[in-house]
Scaffold this motif. Structure first.
Motif, mmCIF file in Angstrom:
data_model
loop_
_atom_site.group_PDB
_atom_site.id
_atom_site.type_symbol
_atom_site.label_atom_id
_atom_site.label_comp_id
_atom_site.label_asym_id
_atom_site.label_seq_id
_atom_site.Cartn_x
_atom_site.Cartn_y
_atom_site.Cartn_z
ATOM 1 N N MET A 45 -3.326 -5.742 -6.705
ATOM 2 C CA MET A 45 -3.620 -7.136 -7.075
ATOM 3 C C MET A 45 -5.672 -7.527 -7.235
ATOM 4 O O MET A 45 -6.128 -7.950 -7.595
ATOM 5 C CB MET A 45 -3.375 -8.149 -5.669
ATOM 6 N N ASN A 94 -8.878 -5.241 7.071
ATOM 7 C CA ASN A 94 -8.180 -4.119 6.051
ATOM 8 C C ASN A 94 -9.565 -3.458 5.443
ATOM 9 O O ASN A 94 -10.183 -3.725 4.746
ATOM 10 C CB ASN A 94 -7.843 -5.388 4.736
ATOM 11 N N ASN A 114 -0.973 0.922 5.509
ATOM 12 C CA ASN A 114 -1.172 0.043 3.993
ATOM 13 C C ASN A 114 -0.641 1.277 3.025
ATOM 14 O O ASN A 114 0.246 1.936 2.939
ATOM 15 C CB ASN A 114 -2.693 0.494 3.615
ATOM 16 N N THR A 115 -0.773 0.772 1.788
ATOM 17 C CA THR A 115 0.476 1.451 0.802
ATOM 18 C C THR A 115 0.085 2.761 0.709
ATOM 19 O O THR A 115 -1.383 2.978 0.756
ATOM 20 C CB THR A 115 -0.069 0.042 -0.545
HETATM 21 C C1 SIN Z 1 -4.648 -5.704 -2.999
HETATM 22 O O1 SIN Z 1 -4.825 -7.215 -3.063
HETATM 23 O O2 SIN Z 1 -4.845 -5.007 -4.258
HETATM 24 C C2 SIN Z 1 -4.004 -5.102 -2.281
HETATM 25 C C3 SIN Z 1 -4.348 -5.383 -0.608
HETATM 26 C C4 SIN Z 1 -3.963 -3.818 0.105
HETATM 27 O O3 SIN Z 1 -3.442 -3.468 -0.456
HETATM 28 O O4 SIN Z 1 -5.126 -4.305 1.403
#
Ligand code: SIN
Length: 303
Positions: free
Chosen positions: A71, A125, A191-192
């Motif tokens: 994103m 984050n 997180n991912t």
């Molecule tokens: C994103 O906005 O790209 C994802 C947010 C994240 O993975 O912390």
């Protein structure tokens, strides 16, 4: 007594499910859908230092075993959120505010503003893999992550501070420990996972940003391992996130060491009622297995 209730950093959750950051956005109407769907608490999409449109489409794709997104941290910027904070006061479940920055000073600025709005918790984050200038870099190095925590703790007052960690480093446990030593009140993991998909006919990456973060059922074993290891290294509570879509998944995450369980991609797979469904599945499993309280599941898989 509510057998599913848990406490997380001073907030009482009606059940351990938490809307993970980034899934339903920042607005009251978006977060209310998770509350109505049964969530014990909700996390906003990460709020940044200034307005940011994010990456060009396509930014998200469903793959066979999970979701890949880049994103790019779209955000209205913290100063444009006054009206939204007023609305968010109407939420009945605790609201966790996720924030990001491109520098330690950015984190201080955003955290100082957000702390005044008195969310139940501020989640840092330090782990987004999807922009060139923000994110993971803070979460790769224990000393760098610790400096973000220390700085935010100077301005966060009584609002607890959690740190969302990246699994894209072999140092995740060291980072968690450094954050605890720097004063973090909780850890959010994970997180991912950094990933990529290619359209073989087009001979091109599927996402406009080319690479992204992978989430969903495929990353659950990675998340379980990270939570298990972090639980053995720190005393602060853990919000376990990664691939949870069912009550059994949530119980596994808690037995690994999580006090509460984040659900993100699960909203895509089962809709916004996933929180209530997971809670009910947990309740049935606990009943069938003679477990009196969700609290007693925390860390149950450790020796
Ligand atoms: C994103 O906005 O790209 C994802 C947010 C994240 O993975 O912390």
């Amino acid at each position: 007594m509510n057998p599913l209730g848990v406490s997380f950093c001073g907030s009482r959750l009606r059940n351990p499910t938490v809307l993970a950051s980034g899934i339903l956005g920042i607005t009251f109407n978006q977060l209310k859908r998770a509350e109505d769907g049964g969530a014990g608490a909700v996390t906003t999409k990460s709020i940044g230092p200034e307005e940011r449109v994010g990456n060009r489409n396509p930014t998200c794709v469903a793959l066979q075993h999970g979701m890949l997104n880049a994103m790019g941290l779209p955000s209205p910027g913290y100063e444009a959120m006054d009206d939204e904070w007023r609305q968010l006061k109407k939420m009945k479940v605790p609201v966790f505010a996720s924030i990001y920055g491109a520098s330690v000073e950015d984190f201080r600025r955003v955290a100082a503003y957000v702390a005044e709005k008195k969310p139940a918790l501020i989640e840092l984050n330090v782990s987004c893999p999807n922009t060139a200038e923000h994110g993971q870099v803070f979460g790769f190095e224990p000393s760098v992550a610790a400096s973000v925590v220390e700085t935010v703790k100077e301005v966060s007052g009584r609002v607890p501070v959690s740190v969302k960690l990246t699994p894209n480093t072999y140092k995740i446990v060291a980072v968690a420990r450094a954050c605890e030593e720097a004063g973090a009140d909780a850890i959010c993991a994970i997180n991912t996972v950094a990933g990529m998909a290619i359209n073989i006919e087009a001979r091109k990456p599927v996402l406009s940003f080319k690479k992204g973060g992978y989430s969903g059922p495929a990353i659950k074993p990675i998340a379980i391992r990270c939570v298990y290891d972090i639980y053995e290294a720190v005393k602060i509570p853990i919000l376990g996130v990664g691939g949870v879509t069912t009550g059994r998944d949530a119980i596994e995450m808690m037995q690994a060491g999580a006090t509460a369980v984040g659900i993100g991609s699960g909203v895509y797979y089962r809709g916004p009622n996933v929180f209530g469904l997971v809670a009910e599945e947990m309740r049935c499993w606990m009943h069938a297995n003679g477990v009196a309280s969700a609290k007693s599941l925390i860390g149950a898989a450790h020796d």
